[in-house]
Design an enzyme around this catalytic site. Structure first.
Site: not given
Ligand code: NAP
Length: 281
Positions: A132, A70
């Site tokens: 975040a 993204k």
């Molecule tokens: P991203 O940019 O990779 O961010 C991941 C986030 O998760 C960061 O805040 C990361 O923290 C945290 N994290 C990862 N592993 C962790 C752990 N073991 N313990 C604590 N925190 C952890 O991903 P994203 O694009 O934001 O997506 C996040 C989620 O939203 C995913 O599950 C995705 O499938 C979902 N999503 C759903 C939709 C929908 O339409 N329903 C749309 C978008 C996203 P750090 O900063 O510390 O690494």
């Protein structure tokens, strides 16, 4: 019957084979009698730009963009919608007259599901976002715009939460915290999981105090069974906890509208996805 060549759309991500977007867009196209195809395009980070440009050069009309591309899509797009500019991330690319436009429909999709489909208000409420990353950045502008009473952003890496707070400073106040600093806080009205924590089998690392019988919990993640966060929220006595199927369909509907100028009815599509996993939200 329509004999012309269908317009081509798709979703690009890595991995992307599990994506439900082809099904969702096929249902939208049937419902609105739009002549199009929608394909899965798997591209590793180093291949993203070539994959996008190749799709456009071959006559493709638009692409959804998912993890981990993204931010790369934001850098690539020549014209940006206001939500994409605010979030610094693009989930919808449109090829138009040789130019690439980038939009972000995640925030709109989330807010529509929460407020219209699920009937939950955010105005004046204490809202906690866990995580975040890109998804959190997409949902912050509509939450601040919707007049939340207090917005707390908690993240494992506090520096990332600080960056996000700075990025959105002009839109409203955000308090930041590490997960352990949330212990002792009164339960929040709305708790949103925007982390990918728990998806590899570990327990979600949040203190149980953040949820109570009046808390509404929304997991952006979705899965066939309970997601780890939904299971965790129920175990800790949350009033209600739902998965992000509705957001998935609503953000897709907004992309479809950008591309085709037609707004599909999302309710039967959400129902079909939820029925496919056994009935409960
Ligand atoms: P991203 O940019 O990779 O961010 C991941 C986030 O998760 C960061 O805040 C990361 O923290 C945290 N994290 C990862 N592993 C962790 C752990 N073991 N313990 C604590 N925190 C952890 O991903 P994203 O694009 O934001 O997506 C996040 C989620 O939203 C995913 O599950 C995705 O499938 C979902 N999503 C759903 C939709 C929908 O339409 N329903 C749309 C978008 C996203 P750090 O900063 O510390 O690494």
């Amino acid at each position: 019957m329509n004999e012309s060549t269908p317009d081509r759309y798709g979703v690009v991500g890595f991995p992307v084979h599990h994506s439900r977007s082809p099904l969702i867009h096929r249902l939208f196209a049937q419902q609105t009698a739009q002549h199009l195809t929608y394909e899965l395009i798997e591209a590793e980070p180093g291949e993203f730009e070539v994959a996008v440009r190749g799709f456009g050069a071959a006559g493709g009309r638009g692409l959804n963009v998912t993890v981990p591309h993204k931010e790369a899509a934001f850098e690539l797009a020549k014209d940006l919608g206001s939500e994409a500019r605010e979030a610094g991330a693009v989930n919808t690319l449109t090829f138009k007259a040789g130019r690439l436009r980038g939009d972000n429909t995640d925030g709109i999709g989330f807010l529509r599901d929460l407020t219209q489909n699920l009937g939950r208000a955010v105005e004046g409420r204490r809202v906690l976002i866990l995580g975040a990353g890109g998804a959190a950045r997409g949902i912050i502008p509509p939450l601040l715009g919707g007049g939340v009473g207090r917005l707390v952003l908690a993240n494992r890496t506090i520096e990332r939460a600080e960056q996000v707070r700075e990025q959105f400073r002009s839109l409203g106040a955000i308090d930041i915290a590490r997960f352990d600093e949330l212990a002792g806080e009164p339960a929040f009205d709305v708790v949103i999981n925007a982390t990918s924590a728990g998806l590899r089998g570990e327990r979600p690392p949040f203190p149980g105090d953040i949820v109570g019988p009046d808390s509404f919990c929304y997991d952006l993640a979705y899965s066939r069974g309970d997601t780890p966060f939904v299971a965790w929220a129920s175990e800790h006595g949350a009033g209600e906890a739902v998965q992000g199927w509705g957001m998935l369909v609503e953000q897709a509907a907004e992309s479809f509208y950008i591309w085709r100028g037609v707004r599909p009815d999302t309710a039967p599509v959400i129902r079909e996805l939820i029925d496919g996993r056994g009935g409960a939200r």
